[in-house]
Motif scaffolding. Structure first.
Motif, PDB file in Angstrom:
ATOM      1  N   ASP A  37       0.806  -1.222   0.000  1.00  0.00           N
ATOM      2  CA  ASP A  37       0.000   0.000   0.000  1.00  0.00           C
ATOM      3  C   ASP A  37       0.837   1.268   0.000  1.00  0.00           C
ATOM      4  OD1 ASP A  37      -2.187  -1.567   0.039  1.00  0.00           O
ATOM      5  OD2 ASP A  37      -2.559  -1.375   2.187  1.00  0.00           O
TER       6      ASP A  37
ATOM      7  N   ARG B 179      -4.981   5.296   4.073  1.00  0.00           N
ATOM      8  CA  ARG B 179      -5.589   4.124   4.703  1.00  0.00           C
ATOM      9  C   ARG B 179      -6.795   4.540   5.534  1.00  0.00           C
ATOM     10  NH1 ARG B 179      -1.530   0.406   6.952  1.00  0.00           N
ATOM     11  NH2 ARG B 179      -1.467   0.064   4.805  1.00  0.00           N
ATOM     12  N   ARG B 181      -8.769   6.835   5.080  1.00  0.00           N
ATOM     13  CA  ARG B 181      -9.930   7.166   4.267  1.00  0.00           C
ATOM     14  C   ARG B 181     -10.316   6.023   3.343  1.00  0.00           C
ATOM     15  NH1 ARG B 181      -9.290  12.668   1.590  1.00  0.00           N
ATOM     16  NH2 ARG B 181     -11.524  12.396   1.395  1.00  0.00           N
ATOM     17  N   GLY B 182      -9.780   4.862   3.602  1.00  0.00           N
ATOM     18  CA  GLY B 182     -10.237   3.681   2.887  1.00  0.00           C
ATOM     19  C   GLY B 182      -9.694   3.524   1.481  1.00  0.00           C
ATOM     20  N   ALA B 183      -8.543   4.181   1.192  1.00  0.00           N
ATOM     21  CA  ALA B 183      -8.027   4.106  -0.180  1.00  0.00           C
ATOM     22  C   ALA B 183      -7.499   2.720  -0.531  1.00  0.00           C
ATOM     23  CB  ALA B 183      -6.921   5.144  -0.369  1.00  0.00           C
ATOM     24  N   PHE B 184      -7.194   1.911   0.493  1.00  0.00           N
ATOM     25  CA  PHE B 184      -6.612   0.608   0.189  1.00  0.00           C
ATOM     26  C   PHE B 184      -7.630  -0.519   0.345  1.00  0.00           C
ATOM     27  CE2 PHE B 184      -2.857   2.979   2.068  1.00  0.00           C
ATOM     28  CZ  PHE B 184      -2.448   3.436   0.831  1.00  0.00           C
ATOM     29  N   ASP B 185      -8.892  -0.156   0.440  1.00  0.00           N
ATOM     30  CA  ASP B 185      -9.904  -1.190   0.689  1.00  0.00           C
ATOM     31  C   ASP B 185     -10.646  -1.614  -0.566  1.00  0.00           C
ATOM     32  OD1 ASP B 185      -9.182  -0.850   3.267  1.00  0.00           O
ATOM     33  OD2 ASP B 185     -10.832   0.477   3.765  1.00  0.00           O
ATOM     34  N   ASP B 186     -10.393  -0.931  -1.682  1.00  0.00           N
ATOM     35  CA  ASP B 186     -11.169  -1.240  -2.883  1.00  0.00           C
ATOM     36  C   ASP B 186     -10.697  -2.537  -3.550  1.00  0.00           C
ATOM     37  OD1 ASP B 186     -12.570   1.053  -2.496  1.00  0.00           O
ATOM     38  OD2 ASP B 186     -11.174   2.263  -3.660  1.00  0.00           O
TER      39      ASP B 186
ATOM     40  N   LEU C  51      -4.736   2.692  12.551  1.00  0.00           N
ATOM     41  CA  LEU C  51      -3.634   2.951  11.619  1.00  0.00           C
ATOM     42  C   LEU C  51      -2.326   2.443  12.207  1.00  0.00           C
ATOM     43  CD1 LEU C  51      -4.579   6.586  10.617  1.00  0.00           C
ATOM     44  CD2 LEU C  51      -4.932   4.505   9.307  1.00  0.00           C
ATOM     45  N   ARG C  74      -9.886  -6.427   4.199  1.00  0.00           N
ATOM     46  CA  ARG C  74     -10.389  -5.237   3.503  1.00  0.00           C
ATOM     47  C   ARG C  74     -11.884  -5.033   3.699  1.00  0.00           C
ATOM     48  NH1 ARG C  74      -6.046  -3.393  -0.699  1.00  0.00           N
ATOM     49  NH2 ARG C  74      -4.411  -4.155   0.607  1.00  0.00           N
ATOM     50  N   SER C  77     -12.333  -3.548   7.004  1.00  0.00           N
ATOM     51  CA  SER C  77     -11.782  -2.201   6.956  1.00  0.00           C
ATOM     52  C   SER C  77     -12.760  -1.231   6.301  1.00  0.00           C
ATOM     53  CB  SER C  77     -10.461  -2.249   6.189  1.00  0.00           C
ATOM     54  OG  SER C  77      -9.893  -0.987   6.108  1.00  0.00           O
ATOM     55  N   ARG C  78     -13.382  -1.671   5.207  1.00  0.00           N
ATOM     56  CA  ARG C  78     -14.345  -0.786   4.533  1.00  0.00           C
ATOM     57  C   ARG C  78     -15.440  -0.350   5.485  1.00  0.00           C
ATOM     58  NH1 ARG C  78     -13.784  -3.250  -0.475  1.00  0.00           N
ATOM     59  NH2 ARG C  78     -15.191  -4.931   0.088  1.00  0.00           N
ATOM     60  N   ARG C  81     -13.915   2.011   8.292  1.00  0.00           N
ATOM     61  CA  ARG C  81     -13.550   3.361   7.832  1.00  0.00           C
ATOM     62  C   ARG C  81     -14.772   4.248   7.628  1.00  0.00           C
ATOM     63  NH1 ARG C  81      -8.844   3.229   9.636  1.00  0.00           N
ATOM     64  NH2 ARG C  81      -7.589   1.496   8.926  1.00  0.00           N
ATOM     65  N   PHE C  96      -5.194  13.749  -1.328  1.00  0.00           N
ATOM     66  CA  PHE C  96      -4.538  13.007  -2.406  1.00  0.00           C
ATOM     67  C   PHE C  96      -5.433  12.910  -3.623  1.00  0.00           C
ATOM     68  CE2 PHE C  96      -6.400  10.145   0.701  1.00  0.00           C
ATOM     69  CZ  PHE C  96      -7.248   9.373  -0.078  1.00  0.00           C
ATOM     70  N   TYR C 106     -14.502  11.589  -1.816  1.00  0.00           N
ATOM     71  CA  TYR C 106     -13.737  10.341  -1.809  1.00  0.00           C
ATOM     72  C   TYR C 106     -14.273   9.320  -0.805  1.00  0.00           C
ATOM     73  CZ  TYR C 106     -10.006   7.046  -2.088  1.00  0.00           C
ATOM     74  OH  TYR C 106      -9.310   5.888  -2.266  1.00  0.00           O
ATOM     75  N   GLY C 107     -14.639   9.798   0.382  1.00  0.00           N
ATOM     76  CA  GLY C 107     -15.121   8.874   1.401  1.00  0.00           C
ATOM     77  C   GLY C 107     -16.540   8.391   1.133  1.00  0.00           C
ATOM     78  N   ARG C 109     -17.661   6.957  -1.752  1.00  0.00           N
ATOM     79  CA  ARG C 109     -17.715   6.168  -2.979  1.00  0.00           C
ATOM     80  C   ARG C 109     -18.824   5.139  -2.951  1.00  0.00           C
ATOM     81  NH1 ARG C 109     -12.167   4.123  -2.136  1.00  0.00           N
ATOM     82  NH2 ARG C 109     -12.742   4.940  -0.103  1.00  0.00           N
TER      83      ARG C 109
END
Ligand SMILES: Nc1ncnc2c1ncn2[C@@H]1O[C@H](COP(=O)(O)OP(=O)(O)OP(=O)(O)O)[C@@H](O)[C@H]1O
Ligand SMILES: [Mg+2]
Lengths: 225, 186, 265
Positions: A37, B179, B181-186, C51, C74, C77-78, C81, C96, C106-107, C109
């Motif tokens: 990641d 992480r 904000r959940g960017a690695f969960d997709d 984290l 994951r 985690s989804r 988050r 980003f 972004y949050g 989606r």
């Protein structure tokens, strides 16, 4: 070395693209498997850093001779693949955002300074690692000289690679007899200056334990799940 | 919000550059330069100026060197000089036009990872610039006399350390931010 | 809802950031996390946000133990988050995306396009960012970046909101808006700050971290603020002795100015 577009023939830069493309792919794979990641943010942050180092710090006389500072430093701290990728991306940003450097010379520069430079630093350092400071200095110096040599040869080969039927050149007109001294000699000094700078930074880097025993994997800082 | 147009522009630019290095007739290159300037619309003067500024040093150096060599060896070709300089100016103008009219972010609209990389780079560049400025100001305010070369070298090295330190720290923070904000969960 | 038991965190360079943290937080509680620089406030919030996985002790969220394996899951985690959002101390860490609009969205989606657009517009308007939706976050000022981060975490509409020094570069109007908004909602909030004057506005329960990275106080905010030795000992206030007109004074300073002046003999 910021050679503008129009001095290097397609016979040179098209093969360079063909060699560089798979290397970029491989490098991004390596980075991903090593860092997972963290690869994207790490690469972005280092691109930003190298961008500033190369763009702002050393504009050399003549404008032909921008120089990649810190490729060796990035290599020693984070591995040759990261350095190569970050530096290639810097060239891309410079070409497309600043309009500096040239898009056709990008693959040649990326291969010479990014790839060969990074791996030269890596190889020299591994060879000499027992004498650490000397190893760092030598790694940096060679990582500046060897790519400069390479670029000089590529430029110097232009008149023989691409010429009109009557023998006049179509791109860069001077042979290696001119390019080798013109490019390599200044880099002997640039390399020395960068070696001093890198040694100073390296001492602190060691103290702060950025340097991982298995450096090809890069440094893992912080606590990660 | 995103337009595929910029991707096509990028492609057109790359094609034009390759074509510009594949044609070796100065007349065609000059015609292409004229066409580019005509098509680039308002602000073409600025584009040309920017291009000339970018290549002037190299063009003068190479042309001058070539003329001197030619005078010594007695075989300079004015045809070559025309070809070289037209090509340099054409390609630099194309690049200046691309820089002005291609938004890299939009050109990358199909590659979310690349766009994210570019966004982080932009944010981080601003951070590093600030770090460098603050550092330089601090150095200046602390140095009462003209600093010696050694102390300047140490100053640059210290900036290098600070920058690397910050880079490492930022890379970790951005990773955590993504992480979180959940960017690695997709 | 949140249970920390004997949690300790060390960084790889050997520095300790948290030691023996025991903390229970129920849903709906509003907590202010106080402590001097470097005492571990940010680290604690990152532990809560999964984290950083603690080196020692255990962390449970809604009864589920959170460890390395859980964090790598994951799917879990989804879900997590979306329930808990952290606003970082340095806004750059969370920015980003190419534009402000995408950043806020972004949050979200998981929502439909229409819903997402509606929420982005609403939160951008609340935080005064409506006119800047199409600019890249890198072009914003420091305070605007912080507002953007606030919009990002609030737009998620989480159950638990962690704010790390949210008022650092906000203007008073936005601080007021934030305090009001948090008081109106019933989100569980944990706010790290060393802005003592704002502490009572952000919560009713204070947790004070010492410079030895331990919890030294956990109780009503008023008690913490009235406890001068506690504040002094943990460098949340600064005692400054001087004399004028013949009297020796002890001035107690905190970042918000003079908190109290005690007459000395
Ligand atoms: N990535 C890291 N690597 C090593 N040490 C760290 C790291 N992050 C934090 N620390 C250390 O952990 C301790 C706690 O840091 P933390 O950022 O949590 O403090 P803080 O209470 O948020 O301080 P501040 O008020 O300055 O924000 C500090 O001593 C710091 O030096
Ligand atoms: Mg903090």
């Amino acid at each position: 070395m910021h050679i503008p577009d129009g001095l290097i023939s397609p016979q040179t830069y098209l093969p360079a693209v063909a060699i560089a493309a798979p290397l970029w792919l491989l490098a991004s794979r390596k980075l991903r498997t090593a860092l997972e990641d963290e690869a994207l943010p790490r690469l972005a942050v280092f691109t930003a850093l190298s961008f500033l180092l190369t763009t702002l710090m050393l504009p050399l006389p003549g404008g032909t001779n921008g120089h990649a500072i810190g490729v060796a430093l990035l290599t020693l701290c984070f591995g040759p693949w990261t350095a190569f990728l970050a530096y290639s991306l810097v060239l891309l940003l410079q070409a497309l955002v600043l309009g500096a450097g040239g898009i056709t010379t990008l693959p040649v520069n990326a291969l010479a300074m990014g790839f060969v430079g990074a791996w030269t630093a890596w190889a020299v350092f591994s060879l000499l690692h027992r004498y650490e400071t000397a190893a760092v200095a030598a790694a940096v110096w060679f990582s500046v000289i060897i790519p400069a040599l390479l670029v000089a040869l590529v430029l110097g080969a232009q008149p023989s690679i691409a010429q009109a039927p009557d023998g006049t050149p179509r791109f860069f007109p001077f042979g290696p007899a001119v390019t080798l001294p013109a490019i390599v000699i200044p880099h002997l000094f640039i390399g020395a200056a960068e070696a001093v700078f890198t040694c100073l930074v390296w001492r602190h880097a060691r103290r702060r334990r950025w340097v991982n025993p298995d450096r090809s994997k890069g440094v893992k800082a912080g606590v990660h799940p | 919000m995103t337009s595929p147009g910029h991707g096509w522009r990028l492609l057109a630019y790359l094609t034009a550059v390759v074509a510009g290095t594949a044609v070796h007739d100065p007349r065609w290159l000059a015609a292409a330069l004229g066409a580019a300037l005509l098509l680039s619309g308002r602000g073409r003067g600025a584009l040309l100026r920017r291009a000339l500024k970018g290549v002037a040093a190299v063009a003068l150096l190479v042309s001058g060197g070539y003329l001197i060599m030619g005078a010594i060896l007695g075989e300079a070709s004015s045809e070559f000089l025309l070809l070289l300089n037209t090509r340099l100016i054409l390609l630099a103008t194309l690049t200046a036009w691309a820089v002005r009219d291609i938004d890299l972010d939009r050109a990358l609209c199909r590659y979310p990872e690349a766009r994210r990389w570019l966004s982080i780079v932009r944010v981080q560049i601003a951070l590093f610039v600030r770090l460098a400025q603050e550092f330089r100001q601090a150095q200046r305010s602390r140095a009462a006399f003209h600093p010696s070369l050694a102390s300047r070298t140490r100053g640059v090295a210290a900036l290098g350390v600070a920058a690397l330190d910050k880079a490492l720290h930022n890379a970790e923070e951005v990773t955590q931010g993504m992480r979180s904000r959940g960017a690695f969960d997709d | 809802m949140i249970e920390l038991a004997e949690v300790g965190v060390d960084f790889p360079d050997g520095r300790c950031a948290l030691e023996e943290i025991d903390l229970r937080i129920e849903a709906g509680e509003r907590i202010v996390l106080l402590g001097a620089n470097g005492c571990g406030k940010s680290t604690l919030l990152k532990v809560l946000n999964a984290l950083i996985v603690p080196c020692r002790g255990s962390y449970r969220f809604d009864g589920e133990a959170i460890d390395g394996a859980r964090v790598r899951d994951r799917k879990w985690s989804r879900r997590f988050r979306r329930r808990m959002a952290l606003m970082f101390q340095h806004p750059e860490a969370m920015l980003f995306n190419p534009t402000v609009e995408e950043e806020i969205g972004y949050g979200l989606r998981h929502l439909s396009d229409a819903e997402r657009r509606e929420r982005v517009a609403r939160w951008a308007a609340e935080l005064g960012l409506s006119a800047r939706l199409s600019v890249p976050p890198s072009a914003l000022s420091g305070g605007e970046k912080q507002r953007l981060c606030l919009a990002c975490v609030l737009a998620v509409e989480p159950d638990v909101l962690l704010l790390d020094e949210p008022t650092a570069s906000l203007d008073p109007r936005t601080v007021g808006w934030l305090i009001h908004h948090l008081a109106e909602s019933n989100i569980t909030t944990i706010v790290a700050t060393h802005h003592l004057a704002l502490a009572p506005e952000f919560g009713s329960r204070a947790v004070v971290l010492s410079e030895a990275h331990r919890i030294v106080f956990d109780g009503p905010v008023e008690d913490a603020l009235a406890n001068t030795p506690l504040l002094l000992e943990n460098n949340l206030a600064y005692a400054h002795r001087h004399s004028h007109s013949g009297h020796e004074h002890l001035h107690l300073l905190c970042p918000d100015g003079l908190l109290a002046a005690e007459e000395m003999k």
